[in-house]
Design a protein around this motif. Structure first.
Motif, PDB file in Angstrom:
ATOM      1  N   ASP A  51      46.671  17.836  82.421  1.00  0.00           N
ATOM      2  CA  ASP A  51      47.487  16.754  81.861  1.00  0.00           C
ATOM      3  C   ASP A  51      48.819  17.336  81.392  1.00  0.00           C
ATOM      4  O   ASP A  51      49.010  17.665  80.224  1.00  0.00           O
ATOM      5  CB  ASP A  51      46.736  16.083  80.712  1.00  0.00           C
ATOM      6  CG  ASP A  51      47.423  14.839  80.204  1.00  0.00           C
ATOM      7  OD1 ASP A  51      48.369  14.363  80.871  1.00  0.00           O
ATOM      8  OD2 ASP A  51      47.022  14.342  79.137  1.00  0.00           O
ATOM      9  N   ILE A  52      49.747  17.509  82.337  1.00  0.00           N
ATOM     10  CA  ILE A  52      51.039  18.155  82.091  1.00  0.00           C
ATOM     11  C   ILE A  52      52.085  17.102  81.727  1.00  0.00           C
ATOM     12  O   ILE A  52      52.249  16.105  82.428  1.00  0.00           O
ATOM     13  CB  ILE A  52      51.482  18.954  83.327  1.00  0.00           C
ATOM     14  CG1 ILE A  52      50.468  20.060  83.620  1.00  0.00           C
ATOM     15  CG2 ILE A  52      52.881  19.526  83.137  1.00  0.00           C
ATOM     16  CD1 ILE A  52      50.690  20.776  84.936  1.00  0.00           C
TER      17      ILE A  52
ATOM     18  N   LEU B 142      47.326  26.544  93.722  1.00  0.00           N
ATOM     19  CA  LEU B 142      47.105  25.447  92.798  1.00  0.00           C
ATOM     20  C   LEU B 142      46.516  26.012  91.515  1.00  0.00           C
ATOM     21  O   LEU B 142      45.510  26.718  91.548  1.00  0.00           O
ATOM     22  CB  LEU B 142      46.160  24.403  93.400  1.00  0.00           C
ATOM     23  CG  LEU B 142      45.746  23.252  92.482  1.00  0.00           C
ATOM     24  CD1 LEU B 142      46.943  22.396  92.091  1.00  0.00           C
ATOM     25  CD2 LEU B 142      44.664  22.418  93.152  1.00  0.00           C
ATOM     26  N   TYR B 143      47.161  25.715  90.398  1.00  0.00           N
ATOM     27  CA  TYR B 143      46.655  26.126  89.094  1.00  0.00           C
ATOM     28  C   TYR B 143      46.069  24.899  88.404  1.00  0.00           C
ATOM     29  O   TYR B 143      46.753  23.881  88.251  1.00  0.00           O
ATOM     30  CB  TYR B 143      47.758  26.756  88.241  1.00  0.00           C
ATOM     31  CG  TYR B 143      48.208  28.070  88.827  1.00  0.00           C
ATOM     32  CD1 TYR B 143      47.533  29.247  88.527  1.00  0.00           C
ATOM     33  CD2 TYR B 143      49.282  28.134  89.706  1.00  0.00           C
ATOM     34  CE1 TYR B 143      47.924  30.463  89.079  1.00  0.00           C
ATOM     35  CE2 TYR B 143      49.681  29.343  90.255  1.00  0.00           C
ATOM     36  CZ  TYR B 143      48.995  30.494  89.937  1.00  0.00           C
ATOM     37  OH  TYR B 143      49.383  31.684  90.491  1.00  0.00           O
ATOM     38  N   ILE B 144      44.808  25.022  88.030  1.00  0.00           N
ATOM     39  CA  ILE B 144      44.089  23.953  87.344  1.00  0.00           C
ATOM     40  C   ILE B 144      43.388  24.573  86.141  1.00  0.00           C
ATOM     41  O   ILE B 144      43.556  25.758  85.848  1.00  0.00           O
ATOM     42  CB  ILE B 144      43.082  23.256  88.288  1.00  0.00           C
ATOM     43  CG1 ILE B 144      42.085  24.266  88.871  1.00  0.00           C
ATOM     44  CG2 ILE B 144      43.808  22.512  89.402  1.00  0.00           C
ATOM     45  CD1 ILE B 144      41.000  23.667  89.733  1.00  0.00           C
ATOM     46  N   LYS B 145      42.568  23.787  85.471  1.00  0.00           N
ATOM     47  CA  LYS B 145      41.879  24.295  84.287  1.00  0.00           C
ATOM     48  C   LYS B 145      40.952  25.462  84.626  1.00  0.00           C
ATOM     49  O   LYS B 145      40.838  26.414  83.864  1.00  0.00           O
ATOM     50  CB  LYS B 145      41.102  23.174  83.600  1.00  0.00           C
ATOM     51  CG  LYS B 145      40.559  23.585  82.264  1.00  0.00           C
ATOM     52  CD  LYS B 145      40.015  22.428  81.483  1.00  0.00           C
ATOM     53  CE  LYS B 145      39.512  22.933  80.135  1.00  0.00           C
ATOM     54  NZ  LYS B 145      39.066  21.876  79.283  1.00  0.00           N
TER      55      LYS B 145
ATOM     56  N   ILE C 283      54.653  19.935  89.888  1.00  0.00           N
ATOM     57  CA  ILE C 283      53.648  19.391  88.981  1.00  0.00           C
ATOM     58  C   ILE C 283      53.088  18.124  89.605  1.00  0.00           C
ATOM     59  O   ILE C 283      53.839  17.216  89.956  1.00  0.00           O
ATOM     60  CB  ILE C 283      54.255  19.100  87.607  1.00  0.00           C
ATOM     61  CG1 ILE C 283      54.737  20.403  86.977  1.00  0.00           C
ATOM     62  CG2 ILE C 283      53.258  18.392  86.707  1.00  0.00           C
ATOM     63  CD1 ILE C 283      55.614  20.210  85.763  1.00  0.00           C
ATOM     64  N   ILE C 284      51.792  18.087  89.748  1.00  0.00           N
ATOM     65  CA  ILE C 284      51.127  16.922  90.322  1.00  0.00           C
ATOM     66  C   ILE C 284      50.358  16.231  89.199  1.00  0.00           C
ATOM     67  O   ILE C 284      49.457  16.845  88.598  1.00  0.00           O
ATOM     68  CB  ILE C 284      50.193  17.310  91.475  1.00  0.00           C
ATOM     69  CG1 ILE C 284      50.994  18.040  92.550  1.00  0.00           C
ATOM     70  CG2 ILE C 284      49.507  16.072  92.045  1.00  0.00           C
ATOM     71  CD1 ILE C 284      50.157  18.612  93.664  1.00  0.00           C
ATOM     72  N   HIS C 285      50.721  15.002  88.917  1.00  0.00           N
ATOM     73  CA  HIS C 285      50.158  14.265  87.792  1.00  0.00           C
ATOM     74  C   HIS C 285      48.631  14.282  87.812  1.00  0.00           C
ATOM     75  O   HIS C 285      48.013  13.907  88.800  1.00  0.00           O
ATOM     76  CB  HIS C 285      50.672  12.824  87.812  1.00  0.00           C
ATOM     77  CG  HIS C 285      50.164  11.979  86.695  1.00  0.00           C
ATOM     78  ND1 HIS C 285      50.521  12.208  85.387  1.00  0.00           N
ATOM     79  CD2 HIS C 285      49.313  10.947  86.678  1.00  0.00           C
ATOM     80  CE1 HIS C 285      49.914  11.336  84.620  1.00  0.00           C
ATOM     81  NE2 HIS C 285      49.176  10.551  85.384  1.00  0.00           N
TER      82      HIS C 285
END
Length: 88
Positions: A40-41, A29-32, A11-13
């Motif tokens: 915002d995890i 990479l999983y993003i929106k 998890i990358i902030h």
């Protein structure tokens, strides 16, 4: 987190979730834009089926490592709040 097969979840902030497959030496990479409800995890944990549960500021995300599908859960699905800060 070790994914239980041959990979790691990182998890990358404020950037998203990386799934690194050790045997293939590849990262996704999983993003929106490709599945997460937000980058915002707040927390994450694995269940006994190796699904990754991701608590975010915009609901709960369930990542299925076999199908690579992410399912979203929100207050309208029964969560007490869309801001998920811990998983028990």
């Amino acid at each position: 987190l070790f994914d239980g097969t041959n990979g790691l979840y990182i998890i990358i902030h404020q950037k998203g979730l990386v799934h690194y497959q050790i045997d293939k030496k590849s990262c996704t990479l999983y993003i929106k834009n490709n599945g997460l409800s937000t980058v915002d995890i707040n927390c994450a944990c694995l269940d006994k089926y190796q699904h990754l549960w991701i608590g975010t500021s915009n609901g709960l995300n369930e990542f299925n490592p076999y199908t690579k599908k992410i399912t979203h859960y929100f207050m309208e699905d029964g969560l007490p709040d869309n801001y998920v800060t811990s998983l028990k």
